[in-house]
Design an enzyme around this catalytic site. Structure first.
Site, PDB file in Angstrom:
ATOM      1  N   TYR A 193       0.852  -1.184   0.043  1.00  0.00           N
ATOM      2  CA  TYR A 193       0.128  -0.154   0.002  1.00  0.00           C
ATOM      3  C   TYR A 193       0.893   1.296   0.059  1.00  0.00           C
ATOM      4  CZ  TYR A 193      -3.653  -3.239   1.693  1.00  0.00           C
ATOM      5  OH  TYR A 193      -4.494  -4.119   1.856  1.00  0.00           O
ATOM      6  N   GLU A 213     -20.719   1.776  21.022  1.00  0.00           N
ATOM      7  CA  GLU A 213     -21.796   1.956  19.897  1.00  0.00           C
ATOM      8  C   GLU A 213     -22.354   3.171  19.726  1.00  0.00           C
ATOM      9  OE1 GLU A 213     -24.042  -1.604  20.423  1.00  0.00           O
ATOM     10  OE2 GLU A 213     -23.042  -2.526  18.929  1.00  0.00           O
TER      11      GLU A 213
END
Ligand SMILES: [Zn+2]
Ligand SMILES: [Zn+2]
Length: 392
Positions: free
Chosen positions: A299, A372
């Protein structure tokens, strides 16, 4: 329209999607269940969907009511070979596989953003592309490149691209953004030292590759301290050493595996050259030879476009209750970098570290757990970027 208020209303749906994805993690290049899941959800929102884009990749296209720019939003889909140890009720149902980097939350946040954008289609200017990418964790060829080769950034051509990653090293609910190089190029290499084996009691009749491996490992750290400009970030790690079978046998070969991390192409090129020189030089001085091989498809450095990123910072600050922090670069790699070679954009972070909820273990840990509550914020931020950059 207040996107954050809208996002709060769909929070249960975002969390439900996230938990379903969390229970069905799939490794790089194996994301078939996952890609079917996101494709079906996008369909349900009236988004045009293409599946099988560069493997398990999914591309969704949502056209606004007026012509404008094309904004791509990306989420990665793969999980890691980790046996989950977290105490959540929706633990992974797949033995030895876990969404330990939060890619389940990336997908859920992007599906949430798709919902927000689809619901406000009449006010949307331009086109939004949803890129669900496989195999981010692969580290070599990855999943972004095959998607780009399959035309994910073309027809319509993408003007801006954005990606969001959650992080347990940043405070819950805090965005981290950086202009310029934000993540490293992770170049992996393999070294094969060729000695000459023999009896452990008679080293003078051999060329000992185990002894040389020790020298090579120490000498390689000298690249960091003596050969690279100290103001340029650089890491070199040898993470695997393999040689030998028994204490009284000097083997013929030794194998090393390592990684270097850089934030600019000049340092990257220099470091790769130096690794080869140091290994060859050390081995030669003791009468051995060596082969060094770098992974070809590594990458590139993830570089955020400065102008786009300044606008992103301004926009994120508009979200009620959002904190935006200028972050340091991270020496991990990301193949979102490939998308940034195709269009200007920003890869930014959202913290989920929350002591009270036990969300303290770092990404990739078997005990990784996400707060969350931040997911709606992530969805709102992605939708906001699509809305605003579509108008440019
Ligand atoms: Zn990861
Ligand atoms: Zn990740």
């Amino acid at each position: 329209m207040d996107l954050f208020e809208e996002a709060k209303l769909i929070e249960p749906e975002i969390i439900k999607n996230r938990r379903a994805l969390h229970q069905h993690p799939e490794l790089s290049y194996e994301e078939s269940w996952t890609s079917a899941f996101v494709a079906e959800k996008l369909h349900g929102l009236g988004v045009e969907v293409k599946t099988g884009v560069g493997g398990n990749g999914v591309v969704g296209v949502l056209k606004g009511s007026r012509k404008g720019k094309v904004v791509a939003l990306r989420a990665d889909m793969d999980a890691l070979p980790v046996q989950e140890l977290s105490d959540v009720s929706f633990r992974s149902k797949i033995e030895g596989v876990m969404h330990a980097c939060g890619h389940d939350t990336h997908m859920a946040m992007l599906l949430g953003a798709a919902r927000l954008l689809a619901d406000s289609r009449d006010e949307l200017v331009g086109t939004v592309k949803f890129l669900f990418q496989p195999a981010e964790e692969h580290g070599g060829r990855g999943g972004a490149l095959p998607m780009i080769e399959a035309g994910a950034m073309k027809d319509p051509d993408v003007d801006y691209v954005f990606g969001l990653h959650i992080s347990n090293s940043q405070k819950s609910g805090e965005f981290g953004v950086k202009e310029g190089a934000v993540m490293a190029a992770p170049d992996t290499f393999k070294v094969r030292i060729v000695g000459r084996g023999g009896h452990g009691s008679a080293p003078h009749e051999t060329v000992d590759p185990v002894y040389l491996a020790a020298h090579v490992i120490l000498a390689l750290q000298g690249i960091s301290s003596r050969m690279i400009d100290p103001v340029r970030p650089f890491v070199i790690t040898v993470g695997a050493v393999h040689s030998g079978t028994k204490e009284n046998i000097i083997p013929d070969f030794a194998h090393l595996e390592g990684t270097i991390r850089t934030l600019d192409e000049t340092t990257r090129r220099r470091a790769k050259k130096k690794v080869k020189q140091v290994v060859a030089g050390v081995c030669k001085s003791f009468g051995a030879s060596a082969e060094v091989e770098f992974e070809e498809d590594a990458y590139p450095v993830t570089v955020n476009d400065p102008r786009t990123t300044q606008s992103v910072i301004r926009l994120l600050k508009q979200i009620p209750g959002a904190k935006v922090r200028k972050m340091d670069a991270i020496m991990g790699g990301e193949d979102f970098s490939r998308f940034l070679h195709e269009a200007p954009g920003t890869f930014y972070f959202l913290g989920t570290k929350n002591q009270a909820k036990g969300c303290v273990h770092p990404n990739h840990s078997a005990s990784f757990k996400v707060d969350e509550e931040v997911l709606k914020l992530g969805s709102a931020s992605l939708a906001l970027l699509a809305f605003e950059f579509g108008k440019r």
